[in-house]
Design an enzyme around this catalytic site. Structure first.
Site, PDB file in Angstrom:
ATOM      1  N   ASP A 360       0.818  -1.218   0.000  1.00 31.47           N
ATOM      2  CA  ASP A 360       0.000   0.000   0.000  1.00 31.47           C
ATOM      3  C   ASP A 360       0.852   1.269   0.000  1.00 31.47           C
ATOM      4  O   ASP A 360       1.994   1.253   0.424  1.00 31.47           O
ATOM      5  CB  ASP A 360      -0.901   0.014   1.234  1.00 31.47           C
ATOM      6  CG  ASP A 360      -0.110   0.003   2.523  1.00 31.47           C
ATOM      7  OD1 ASP A 360      -0.416   0.822   3.410  1.00 31.47           O
ATOM      8  OD2 ASP A 360       0.808  -0.827   2.649  1.00 31.47           O
ATOM      9  N   GLU A 361       0.230   2.332  -0.433  1.00 26.41           N
ATOM     10  CA  GLU A 361       0.769   3.692  -0.310  1.00 26.41           C
ATOM     11  C   GLU A 361       2.242   3.810  -0.695  1.00 26.41           C
ATOM     12  O   GLU A 361       3.058   4.303   0.080  1.00 26.41           O
ATOM     13  CB  GLU A 361       0.597   4.184   1.135  1.00 26.41           C
ATOM     14  CG  GLU A 361      -0.869   4.247   1.574  1.00 26.41           C
ATOM     15  CD  GLU A 361      -1.033   4.746   3.005  1.00 26.41           C
ATOM     16  OE1 GLU A 361      -1.931   5.578   3.203  1.00 26.41           O
ATOM     17  OE2 GLU A 361      -0.294   4.299   3.901  1.00 26.41           O
ATOM     18  N   VAL A 362       2.582   3.324  -1.890  1.00 29.47           N
ATOM     19  CA  VAL A 362       3.969   3.452  -2.303  1.00 29.47           C
ATOM     20  C   VAL A 362       4.172   4.841  -2.910  1.00 29.47           C
ATOM     21  O   VAL A 362       3.508   5.207  -3.886  1.00 29.47           O
ATOM     22  CB  VAL A 362       4.353   2.380  -3.337  1.00 29.47           C
ATOM     23  CG1 VAL A 362       5.834   2.487  -3.682  1.00 29.47           C
ATOM     24  CG2 VAL A 362       4.036   0.992  -2.794  1.00 29.47           C
TER      25      VAL A 362
END
EC number: 3.2.1.52
Lengths: 543, 447
Positions: A360-362
């Site tokens: 997630d949320e790279v």
């Protein structure tokens, strides 16, 4: 207000615990300035006495319950939880032996009357219930196994004199049934333990019912985790999603890479040793709870870089490294050498079939600044679409983890960014914005989904927010019957930015209980007034 | 040489010098809490005018003592001159919505002292329950407590709280909120509350205290006579908030009374009629009083030394109210932006910290009428299972706003100090929750 009678709650307990004032406390039970939007009926003691039924103590509500007015009495000194005739499990089944002792303690532990009493039984009118016999029906009860997604948690409970019978296919169902039985036993005004004759047929609506704990933003001492596993068992949760490491700290003590926690933990004592991890897994197993660890990459990995050189991407500014680092570097071979070794360890340490790989949320900005990465993008023909680079990394990781015969769970971005997933990859939907649409997309692509978006319990707010968690209907998304079947359950998430052992338990419970019932009970169990009644009783019992 | 200590000569004594005698009294609104602390080679001196200042100074001193990696305790050379910005720095606890066991109250007093709070506003009874055991009217708690055996505060409990507070320089101001918020008084005092009517018949439901019968005033006189003796502080909080007129309006006797008195349909006048008489009763008992803002808003005739407690917070209205209250010449207490029971996601302590009690339109004489404020922890969703983490360290933001100079406002600096202080609280065994990510050397064990 809760009666001080411990876990076995009686009608008397309910009576004492309630406000003895006229029914219309409605308007004035609110404080200064609180908008008068909620109307909480505070029943008078008399009303409740007449209305209380055994079901009022059940949480989550079983699929099918019949209770009868006839009550049976239990004598703590004589009552036993035993293996029934024909059960495929016997005294050698450690899991059940442990459960028998535990549930005996929950039911009678607070009582001082466990030794032989002086008043003869004949003085009581009710017949005595001598035993609860537990019968496991499958050839292989599962005593020494770990629970998994396909475990059978169904059970059938018959409470009648002189012996109650709890039948389940596997030990997992027996654990669920023991919890329910313990919820039926209550104390009367005189302190006697009673249970109504009843018959219960129960099984979970969803197979994956989880709680996410975050031990990176704040370290959680073992005791805190274990207490939480107890609470989960009281609520029939069956998955602990252990978000064990993240940017802020790396408390997991790795055998192959000890420097990860040596350098990455908040401090040397704020770690989970292999022994600690084994303890959590076994404690969970004895309660029918799977432990799915999450090692979130390639983002959320700042703490990994402290103990593992040349893993994270060095960020650049104007052709020079800035000294700060970004996500894991997907272009180096050494990255994958590391992952191969690291996940070999994780696969052997954690027995569950699944490992959560995060994704997630790279944040792409660091990758974009790095010349090697930019070169790689060109070589691969990814253009400027860094989502493709992320997917490239994720696919490699999925292959690595698959080679260890582990299934994978990922956060929704991995799916959204179009990585090539394995057919049995589970996608966890967490973004609140239009999550129904996301569920349609994920299941529409033939992938299994787990829902968390409406259940971020770390998002606290004033008032009875449990109601909004309770009112979620997971299957309210556009899709075929086949698609709906692909939603295997959900997870209540308690992210750790503002949570540690000082406030975890009151923040999680009983709010998570609302999610627990939504995931276990039938979809038509939606009445908030009834839920309030049962949940307040359940909360007192958990105390 | 190996034997040479790397530290200065160890300090062995903190000398505490108090100029005004009197250890056995109670703190009050005028108590002087100033102190001077001087730590230098060979001498550590804490001097204060009163014992209350000495208490504040001891707390500060304890926060200066550090420990190094070798475990050695040390303290830097220091000069401190300190005094509170506001004399009334309070915390409200609500023991009616949920009973709070004695140990929870005593622990809260301990932590209040760590934060230099000096007023415990005990909102002891309300609609849901009446835990206060009255010697004059024992039926009140017998019939009105959640459980008359276990969920009550006996006279001995109350004495314990008052003394525990006194030893920490904390005043205990009890609130017996009337005429609204009194449902739990009904069962133990038949005839006290107004019977509501449905049409021509009583509905069986009750409303606020009945202001038109003499028995009400006899009751109130006796009760407050007792309360005045039990609670030594000069001030009593009389409540007076959120009076719902619906029940009064439904009652024919009350309607008749309204007509007789020429109040028309203005029930605020009836409320004022009651409050006026209550204030007179309490005055004649030699007590001062604090009331919630409605009493002022509804034009009740008040004594000049009444303190108005400002609590309504819709869109920063409270600053306007502070201006109005002080412009009318009354002293004011601010709570509106400090309702700590109203939790929300994130670092809400920052909002509490940023409040500036004197940021309203007014002349210096008005500003001087602001005595301070109170952080409120209403009990609808709070009991002993979550009280401490919900209170601390968030209430610390209010504590600093009320003690420290108005120029001390830097949030980054406050974060650093408050986060450190939170770890200190953990070290002292207080279950204070985290401000944000991180860790303390001594983590809380977990339960």
């Amino acid at each position: 207000s809760c009666p001080t009678m411990g876990r076995a709650m009686g009608l008397a307990g309910l009576l004492l615990g309630l406000v003895v004032v006229p029914a219309v406390l409605v308007s004035t039970s609110l404080r200064h300035g609180t908008p008068w939007t909620e109307v909480e009926p505070e029943p008078s003691g008399w009303e409740l006495a007449a209305d209380t039924v055994p079901e009022d103590s059940l949480w989550p509500l079983p699929q099918w319950v019949r209770t009868y007015p006839r009550q049976l009495q239990l004598a703590p000194s004589r009552f036993q939880l035993v293996h029934g005739a024909g059960s495929s499990a016997g005294p050698g089944c450690g899991l059940l032996q442990d459960a028998f002792r535990r549930y005996y303690e929950y039911m009678f532990g607070h009582s001082r009357r466990r030794t032989r009493g002086r008043r003869p039984l004949a003085a009581r009118a009710e017949p005595e219930l001598f035993q609860l016999q537990v019968v496991i029906e499958a050839g292989d009860p599962g005593c020494d196994r770990h629970p998994h997604l396909a475990s059978n948690e169904a059970y059938h409970l018959t409470v009648t004199e002189p012996v109650a019978v709890l039948k389940a296919s596997e030990v997992w169902g027996a654990l669920r049934g023991l919890e329910t039985f313990s919820q039926l036993v209550h104390e009367d005004d005189y302190g006697s333990f009673l249970v109504n004759e009843s018959e219960i047929n129960d099984f979970p609506r969803f197979a994956h019912r989880g709680i996410l704990l975050d031990t990176s933003r704040h370290y959680l001492p073992l005791k805190s985790i274990l207490t939480n596993l107890d609470a989960m068992a009281f609520n029939k949760f069956n998955v602990l999603h252990w978000h064990i490491v993240d940017d802020q700290s790396f408390p997991y003590q790795s055998i192959y890479f000890p420097e990860l926690s040596d350098k990455g933990a908040y401090s040397s004592n704020l770690i989970y040793t292999p022994t600690d991890v084994r303890l959590v897994i076994e404690y969970a197993r004895l309660r029918g709870i799977r432990v799915i660890p999450e090692f979130d990459t390639p983002g959320h990995t700042q703490s990994w870089g402290k103990g593992q050189k040349d893993l994270l991407t060095p960020c650049y500014n104007g052709g020079q490294p800035t000294g700060s680092f970004g996500p894991i570097n997907p272009v180096w071979n050494t990255t994958y050498d590391f992952m191969i070794k690291f996940f070999k360890e994780i696969s052997s340490v954690f027995p569950d079939e699944f490992i959560h790989l995060g994704g997630d949320e790279v944040d792409f900005s660091c990758w974009k600044s790095n010349p090697e990465v930019k070169e790689f993008m060109k070589k691969k023909g990814f253009g400027i679409d860094y989502a493709k680079l992320e997917s490239y990394y994720v696919q490699n990781l999925l292959d690595i983890v698959s080679s260890y015969n582990k299934g994978q769970m990922v956060w929704q971005e991995v799916f959204d960014h179009k990585a090539q997933l394995k057919p049995d990859t589970v996608v966890q939907v967490w973004m609140a914005n239009n999550y129904a649409h996301e569920l349609s997309s994920v299941t529409g692509a033939g992938l299994t989904a787990v829902l968390s978006a409406p259940w971020y319990l770390d998002y606290i707010s004033y008032g009875q927010d449990w109601k909004k968690y309770y009112s979620v209907e997971p299957l309210n998304f556009p899709g075929s019957e086949k698609q709906k079947k692909l939603l295997i359950g959900g997870e209540a998430c308690l992210w750790g930015e503002f949570v540690d052992a000082t406030n975890l338990t009151p923040r999680l419970w009983p709010r998570a209980s609302a999610v627990g019932e939504r995931l276990w009970s039938s979809s038509n169990v939606t009445n908030l007034q009834d839920a309030y009644k049962r949940l307040t009783n359940h909360r007192c019992r958990m105390l | 040489a190996e034997n040479e200590p790397s530290w200065e000569t160890p300090c062995t004594k903190l000398l505490v010098h108090v100029s005004t005698p009197g250890c056995d009294g109670f703190p009050n609104l005028d108590s002087k809490e100033s102190y001077k602390l001087s730590v230098s080679k060979g001498s550590m001196l804490l001097s204060a005018e009163t014992i209350w200042g000495a208490l504040r100074g001891l707390e500060t001193f304890s926060q200066l003592v550090g420990r190094d990696e070798n475990g050695t305790y040390y303290i830097n050379e220091t000069e401190i001159v300190d005094f509170p910005r506001f004399p009334h720095r309070g915390l409200l606890l609500d023991t009616s919505r949920h009973y709070l066991p004695l140990r929870a109250i005593l622990e809260t007093l301990d932590v209040m002292a760590y934060n230099k709070f000096n007023v415990f506003h005990w909102h002891i009874v309300d609609d849901p329950s009446f835990p206060y055991v009255s010697s004059t009217f024992p039926e009140l708690s017998k019939k009105g407590a959640f459980n008359a055996m276990t969920h009550v505060y006996t006279a001995s409990d109350v004495r314990t709280v008052i003394e525990h507070a006194r030893l920490r320089g904390i005043r205990v101001i009890a609130e017996f909120d009337t005429p609204g918020h009194t449902l739990s008084w009904g069962p133990g005092a038949p005839g006290l509350l107004t019977p509501c009517y449905l049409g021509n018949a009583p509905s069986g439901v009750y409303g606020p205290i009945n202001p038109i019968v003499n028995s009400t005033y006899q009751f109130v006189t006796s009760l407050f006579q007792e309360v005045s003796t039990v609670f030594p502080d000069f001030f009593l909080h009389l409540g007076g908030d959120e009076v719902d007129f619906t029940c009064w309006k439904s009652n024919p006797e009350i309607r008749a009374f309204m007509m007789k008195m020429g109040f028309g349909e203005d029930y605020k006048q009836l409320e004022s009629f009651y409050i006026q008489r209550l204030l007179n009763i309490v005055s004649s008992l030699g007590k001062g009083y604090i009331v919630w803002q409605e009493v002022f808003d509804n034009d009740v005739k008040l004594r000049p030394d009444t303190i108005i407690h400002v609590w309504k917070d819709n869109n920063m209205q409270y600053l306007k109210e502070m201006a109005n209250v002080t412009s009318a010449g009354y002293q004011a207490l601010l709570s509106a932006p400090w309702y700590l029971n109203r939790i929300s996601y994130g670092q809400d302590w920052i909002e509490a910290y940023k409040v500036e009690p004197l940021r309203f339109e007014g002349v210096p004489e008005q500003k001087a009428l602001v005595m301070g404020g109170e952080a409120c922890m209403w009990g609808e969703y709070v009991d002993v299972t979550n009280l401490t983490p919900r209170l601390w360290p968030r209430a610390g933001a209010v504590a600093e706003r009320l003690w420290s100079n108005g120029t001390v406002r830097n949030v980054e600096d406050a974060y650093a100090r408050l986060a450190e202080f939170r770890c200190t609280l953990l070290g002292r065994g207080v279950q204070a929750q985290p401000l944000y990510v991180g860790y303390c050397d001594h983590e809380f064990g977990g339960v």
